[in-house]
Design a protein around this motif. Structure first.
Motif, PDB file in Angstrom:
ATOM      1  N   GLN A 331       0.854  -1.181   0.000  1.00 14.50           N
ATOM      2  CA  GLN A 331       0.000   0.000   0.000  1.00 14.50           C
ATOM      3  C   GLN A 331       0.889   1.229   0.000  1.00 14.50           C
ATOM      4  O   GLN A 331       1.839   1.324   0.786  1.00 14.50           O
ATOM      5  N   GLY A 332       0.605   2.170  -0.901  1.00 12.47           N
ATOM      6  CA  GLY A 332       1.446   3.351  -1.000  1.00 12.47           C
ATOM      7  C   GLY A 332       0.702   4.533  -1.571  1.00 12.47           C
ATOM      8  O   GLY A 332      -0.537   4.571  -1.595  1.00 12.47           O
ATOM      9  N   LYS A 333       1.473   5.506  -2.070  1.00 19.37           N
ATOM     10  CA  LYS A 333       0.897   6.761  -2.559  1.00 19.37           C
ATOM     11  C   LYS A 333       0.056   6.577  -3.818  1.00 19.37           C
ATOM     12  O   LYS A 333      -0.817   7.398  -4.104  1.00 19.37           O
ATOM     13  N   THR A 334       0.312   5.523  -4.571  1.00 19.71           N
ATOM     14  CA  THR A 334      -0.392   5.343  -5.839  1.00 19.71           C
ATOM     15  C   THR A 334      -1.603   4.422  -5.724  1.00 19.71           C
ATOM     16  O   THR A 334      -2.353   4.272  -6.679  1.00 19.71           O
ATOM     17  N   GLY A 335      -1.771   3.787  -4.574  1.00 16.07           N
ATOM     18  CA  GLY A 335      -2.886   2.866  -4.396  1.00 16.07           C
ATOM     19  C   GLY A 335      -2.435   1.620  -3.668  1.00 16.07           C
ATOM     20  O   GLY A 335      -1.398   1.602  -3.004  1.00 16.07           O
ATOM     21  N   THR A 336      -3.209   0.555  -3.803  1.00 18.27           N
ATOM     22  CA  THR A 336      -2.937  -0.691  -3.082  1.00 18.27           C
ATOM     23  C   THR A 336      -2.810  -1.841  -4.073  1.00 18.27           C
ATOM     24  O   THR A 336      -3.582  -1.947  -5.030  1.00 18.27           O
ATOM     25  N   ILE A 337      -1.814  -2.703  -3.829  1.00 16.37           N
ATOM     26  CA  ILE A 337      -1.562  -3.865  -4.668  1.00 16.37           C
ATOM     27  C   ILE A 337      -2.084  -5.112  -3.954  1.00 16.37           C
ATOM     28  O   ILE A 337      -1.776  -5.346  -2.782  1.00 16.37           O
ATOM     29  N   TYR A 338      -2.870  -5.920  -4.669  1.00 19.85           N
ATOM     30  CA  TYR A 338      -3.403  -7.169  -4.129  1.00 19.85           C
ATOM     31  C   TYR A 338      -2.972  -8.339  -5.013  1.00 19.85           C
ATOM     32  O   TYR A 338      -2.725  -8.164  -6.210  1.00 19.85           O
ATOM     33  N   SER A 339      -2.920  -9.509  -4.419  1.00 20.11           N
ATOM     34  CA  SER A 339      -2.775 -10.729  -5.210  1.00 20.11           C
ATOM     35  C   SER A 339      -4.166 -11.328  -5.395  1.00 20.11           C
ATOM     36  O   SER A 339      -5.052 -11.141  -4.557  1.00 20.11           O
ATOM     37  N   GLY A 340      -4.368 -12.029  -6.501  1.00 15.92           N
ATOM     38  CA  GLY A 340      -5.677 -12.609  -6.762  1.00 15.92           C
ATOM     39  C   GLY A 340      -5.573 -13.820  -7.659  1.00 15.92           C
ATOM     40  O   GLY A 340      -4.529 -14.084  -8.269  1.00 15.92           O
ATOM     41  N   ASN A 341      -6.652 -14.559  -7.720  1.00 15.93           N
ATOM     42  CA  ASN A 341      -6.726 -15.729  -8.584  1.00 15.93           C
ATOM     43  C   ASN A 341      -8.004 -15.649  -9.413  1.00 15.93           C
ATOM     44  O   ASN A 341      -9.112 -15.567  -8.852  1.00 15.93           O
ATOM     45  N   LEU A 342      -7.851 -15.646 -10.735  1.00 19.24           N
ATOM     46  CA  LEU A 342      -9.005 -15.607 -11.622  1.00 19.24           C
ATOM     47  C   LEU A 342      -9.716 -16.964 -11.609  1.00 19.24           C
ATOM     48  O   LEU A 342      -9.185 -17.963 -11.119  1.00 19.24           O
ATOM     49  N   THR A 343     -10.910 -16.998 -12.162  1.00 18.96           N
ATOM     50  CA  THR A 343     -11.692 -18.233 -12.139  1.00 18.96           C
ATOM     51  C   THR A 343     -11.028 -19.364 -12.910  1.00 18.96           C
ATOM     52  O   THR A 343     -11.280 -20.536 -12.641  1.00 18.96           O
ATOM     53  N   ASN A 344     -10.151 -19.020 -13.867  1.00 22.58           N
ATOM     54  CA  ASN A 344      -9.443 -20.066 -14.612  1.00 22.58           C
ATOM     55  C   ASN A 344      -8.160 -20.519 -13.933  1.00 22.58           C
ATOM     56  O   ASN A 344      -7.393 -21.296 -14.495  1.00 22.58           O
ATOM     57  N   GLY A 345      -7.926 -20.018 -12.710  1.00 19.35           N
ATOM     58  CA  GLY A 345      -6.752 -20.421 -11.936  1.00 19.35           C
ATOM     59  C   GLY A 345      -5.535 -19.541 -12.117  1.00 19.35           C
ATOM     60  O   GLY A 345      -4.534 -19.732 -11.425  1.00 19.35           O
ATOM     61  N   THR A 346      -5.593 -18.581 -13.038  1.00 20.61           N
ATOM     62  CA  THR A 346      -4.459 -17.697 -13.270  1.00 20.61           C
ATOM     63  C   THR A 346      -4.242 -16.772 -12.080  1.00 20.61           C
ATOM     64  O   THR A 346      -5.179 -16.115 -11.614  1.00 20.61           O
ATOM     65  N   ARG A 347      -3.018 -16.717 -11.589  1.00 18.96           N
ATOM     66  CA  ARG A 347      -2.710 -15.811 -10.487  1.00 18.96           C
ATOM     67  C   ARG A 347      -2.331 -14.444 -11.054  1.00 18.96           C
ATOM     68  O   ARG A 347      -1.564 -14.357 -12.021  1.00 18.96           O
ATOM     69  N   VAL A 348      -2.868 -13.383 -10.454  1.00 18.40           N
ATOM     70  CA  VAL A 348      -2.675 -12.046 -10.990  1.00 18.40           C
ATOM     71  C   VAL A 348      -2.342 -11.068  -9.873  1.00 18.40           C
ATOM     72  O   VAL A 348      -2.501 -11.353  -8.687  1.00 18.40           O
ATOM     73  N   ILE A 349      -1.862  -9.892 -10.288  1.00 23.16           N
ATOM     74  CA  ILE A 349      -1.646  -8.747  -9.408  1.00 23.16           C
ATOM     75  C   ILE A 349      -2.715  -7.715  -9.751  1.00 23.16           C
ATOM     76  O   ILE A 349      -2.904  -7.393 -10.932  1.00 23.16           O
ATOM     77  N   VAL A 350      -3.415  -7.221  -8.750  1.00 21.39           N
ATOM     78  CA  VAL A 350      -4.466  -6.228  -8.982  1.00 21.39           C
ATOM     79  C   VAL A 350      -4.078  -4.938  -8.274  1.00 21.39           C
ATOM     80  O   VAL A 350      -3.915  -4.919  -7.054  1.00 21.39           O
ATOM     81  N   HIS A 351      -3.909  -3.867  -9.066  1.00 23.47           N
ATOM     82  CA  HIS A 351      -3.563  -2.555  -8.521  1.00 23.47           C
ATOM     83  C   HIS A 351      -4.830  -1.720  -8.431  1.00 23.47           C
ATOM     84  O   HIS A 351      -5.397  -1.319  -9.455  1.00 23.47           O
ATOM     85  N   LYS A 352      -5.296  -1.476  -7.188  1.00 22.25           N
ATOM     86  CA  LYS A 352      -6.447  -0.591  -6.978  1.00 22.25           C
ATOM     87  C   LYS A 352      -5.913   0.834  -6.898  1.00 22.25           C
ATOM     88  O   LYS A 352      -5.282   1.225  -5.922  1.00 22.25           O
ATOM     89  N   VAL A 353      -6.157   1.606  -7.938  1.00 23.31           N
ATOM     90  CA  VAL A 353      -5.552   2.930  -8.087  1.00 23.31           C
ATOM     91  C   VAL A 353      -6.344   3.966  -7.297  1.00 23.31           C
ATOM     92  O   VAL A 353      -7.587   3.968  -7.320  1.00 23.31           O
ATOM     93  N   LEU A 354      -5.646   4.848  -6.613  1.00 24.46           N
ATOM     94  CA  LEU A 354      -6.301   5.927  -5.883  1.00 24.46           C
ATOM     95  C   LEU A 354      -7.044   6.844  -6.849  1.00 24.46           C
ATOM     96  O   LEU A 354      -6.511   7.241  -7.885  1.00 24.46           O
TER      97      LEU A 354
END
Length: 598
Positions: A331-354
């Motif tokens: 979590q920082g000045k530009t927003g928050t970074i999360y890890s996630g898993n799509l329904t097809n099993g692909t692991r992704v990084i999700v950046h929630k931008v401020l």
């Protein structure tokens, strides 16, 4: 095949006893045999003396004075009877407080920067009756040599002493005596696992320890846990067979190739026909697409969104379990970074931008379009985005296999990989800032936004997309990143100041990550660590007024990485600037470079 988990160490109360140490119930080396009293207290036995163990370190252990009924402010010089052998020696990391010395020439300045804790748990000072009088670090070597005991200080008329260990990278002393350990080198028998490197003991001649190479975990010893392949999957660290990538059998590949080959030929003929029928366009009308980017060019641009997926907010909310804290990475000045898993099993990084208002929402939309058009070897691949009205904008990146740089620093990275990573990051930031219009700034570069792929190449995420953040703060942030690379520790405002003070006063070795064994590194590597620390200092001192910029940092880090002899990365890093005027800029002298104002 390798086991999937590490073997559990022996236990004694809150202590975990790992190889080469073992309890009396084992039948291994007598030198490293410990005893567990009352199921809670560990003792090391050397030459008929018993030393209570206070704490384990990777290269040693902290012990108390033998037969000490209570903690004393100072001890007799002969109160720690110890004779060095091929397995143990008093560590050079100990700092000694000497009392009533007739010859004060052995007292060393600079010890006041350490927090030395007294018997009552408070810092030693005159008000607590614990003024150490004369401080002497054993690493000085002027009055004490490896293998000596503390009685040597009697020649200076000293009458007592106290001892602390100040671990590298900290300034807080822990009361007791640190003993370094090592295993005698034996040419007739392998000591280290094949995936481990051998490290010479600092204070014990002819003895070594084993350290697993990057990407592996364990104690590194053939007769210990060895080294298991390490990886991250679904937010968990896994070992051994679970890290292996399952390969298709040759028969299946043959069948698949037989099916796809005719389709490929047919597709190629259709593409050629369409190409011949296509009207000729001028150079100014051409647009680059992923398919037109050649393998020799590390950066190119394509029409935004063409190859990216449009996600719904609900899809990414499900992927991150409702953006739970357990999925939060940074979590920082530009927003928050999360890890996630799509329904097809692909692991992704999700950046929630401020995002604070509708105008900013539209600006961020344009910036995402701009960023998604960039193809670069050190930019994490953007696979999609979400711009649902009423929610924060979301940018979705692929998740590189070796996870966060910060996590890998905690597990240990060798110097070669560290210097290559920061050279790659600096090259990417310089190119996006000076080779692109409008410039793309990160605004919050940190280890929490840098991921590592299977080859430990940097993959940067989390770019600032708000136009109100166009003021470039990258040099200070980059300095903090360089300090973390050197120290292995996340840097706060106060620790940055302390680290810079030690660098400028010539005490770099006090802050270097202990896992790199600074004193045991070749001279060339120690010099390179010093050069990177110096770049961090100049980023702070001169980055704000433009006298030292990202191009300067990239130029110097490229040179350091190229001279490190590590994995021949220089060509790969230089490829970052192929077909770019920035390559010429980096090869020029600083005074001859003209940079556009941003």
């Amino acid at each position: 095949s390798q086991p999937d988990t590490l073997r559990s160490p022996e236990k004694c109360g809150d202590f975990s006893v790992s190889f080469p140490f073992h309890l009396l119930s084992s039948s291994s080396s007598v030198a490293f045999r410990l005893s567990c009293t009352n199921s809670s207290t560990l003792y090391l036995h050397i030459n008929h003396q018993s030393y209570r163990i206070i704490e384990f370190f990777a290269d040693g252990l902290l012990v108390d004075f033998p037969s000490s009924p209570s903690c004393r402010q100072f001890n007799d010089l002969r109160s720690f009877p110890f004779s060095a052998n091929q397995f143990f020696s008093i560590s050079l990391e100990n700092v000694i407080g000497l009392y009533d010395c007739e010859d004060s020439s052995l007292c060393k300045a600079g010890c006041e920067t350490n927090d030395l804790i007294g018997c009552d748990g408070r810092e030693e000072d005159e008000t607590s009756g614990g003024d150490i009088g004369c401080c002497y670090p054993l690493s000085d070597h002027s009055a004490w040599s490896a293998g000596d005991d503390f009685s040597v200080f009697s020649r200076y008329g000293c009458r007592g002493f106290s001892s602390w260990v100040v671990p590298r990278g900290t300034n807080r002393g822990k009361r007791g005596v640190k003993l370094e350990w090592g295993i005698p080198r034996n040419s007739s028998e392998a000591i280290c696992d094949r995936e481990a490197r051998t490290v010479n003991a600092t204070a014990i001649e002819g003895s070594v320890r084993c350290v697993c190479r990057d990407g592996f975990v364990g104690d590194g010893f053939v007769h210990g846990t060895g080294c298991l392949k390490s990886c991250y999957k679904d937010g968990k660290e896994l070992y051994g067979d679970k890290c292996e990538i399952k390969k298709h059998k040759g028969k299946k590949l043959t069948v698949l190739a037989g099916v796809l080959a005719p389709l490929f030929i047919l597709g190629s003929l259709l593409a050629l026909f369409c190409l011949l029928k296509r009207p000729v366009t001028t150079h100014t009308d051409q647009q680059f697409d992923i398919s037109t980017a050649t393998t020799t060019t590390s950066v190119s641009f394509r029409k935004g969104y063409n190859k990216t997926r449009l996600f719904t907010y609900r899809e990414l909310e499900e992927a991150t379990k409702g953006f739970q804290d357990s999925h939060k990475l940074t979590q920082g000045k530009t927003g928050t970074i999360y890890s996630g898993n799509l329904t097809n099993g692909t692991r992704v990084i999700v950046h929630k931008v401020l995002c604070e208002n509708q105008i900013e929402f539209m600006e961020i939309s344009s910036q995402i379009d701009h960023l998604s058009a960039v193809l670069h070897r050190n930019l994490a691949r953007i696979i999609g985005f979400c711009m649902d009205i009423g929610y924060n904008p979301l940018v979705v990146y692929e998740y590189p296999v070796n996870g966060l740089l910060g996590d890998r620093l905690h597990l240990g990275l060798d110097w070669c990989k560290r210097v290559n990573i920061v050279a790659e990051v600096a090259g990417l930031l310089a190119l996006l800032q000076y080779e692109n219009y409008p410039p793309i700034l990160h605004n919050n570069i940190a280890s929490g936004y840098i991921f590592l792929d299977e080859d430990f190449q940097a993959k940067v995420t989390g770019f600032g997309l708000q136009r109100k953040q166009r003021i470039d703060t990258s040099m200070y942030d980059f300095a903090v990143l360089l300090l973390e690379i050197v120290t292995g520790l996340k840097q706060r405002e106060e620790t940055v100041t302390q680290a810079l003070q030690r660098i400028r006063s010539g005490k770099l070795e006090e802050i270097v990550d202990p896992s790199m064994y600074f004193h045991e590194q070749p001279v060339a590597c120690r010099e390179q660590i010093g050069l990177v620390a110096d770049i961090a200092t100049r980023c702070v001192l001169f980055g704000g007024d433009g006298k030292f910029g990202m191009v300067d940092a990239a130029r110097e880090l490229l040179q350091i990485a190229g001279n490190s002899g590590c994995d021949k990365k220089r060509d790969g890093i230089e490829e970052t600037f192929s077909n770019s005027s920035l390559l010429q800029m980096i090869s020029m002298s600083p005074d001859s470079i003209y940079l556009p104002k941003t």
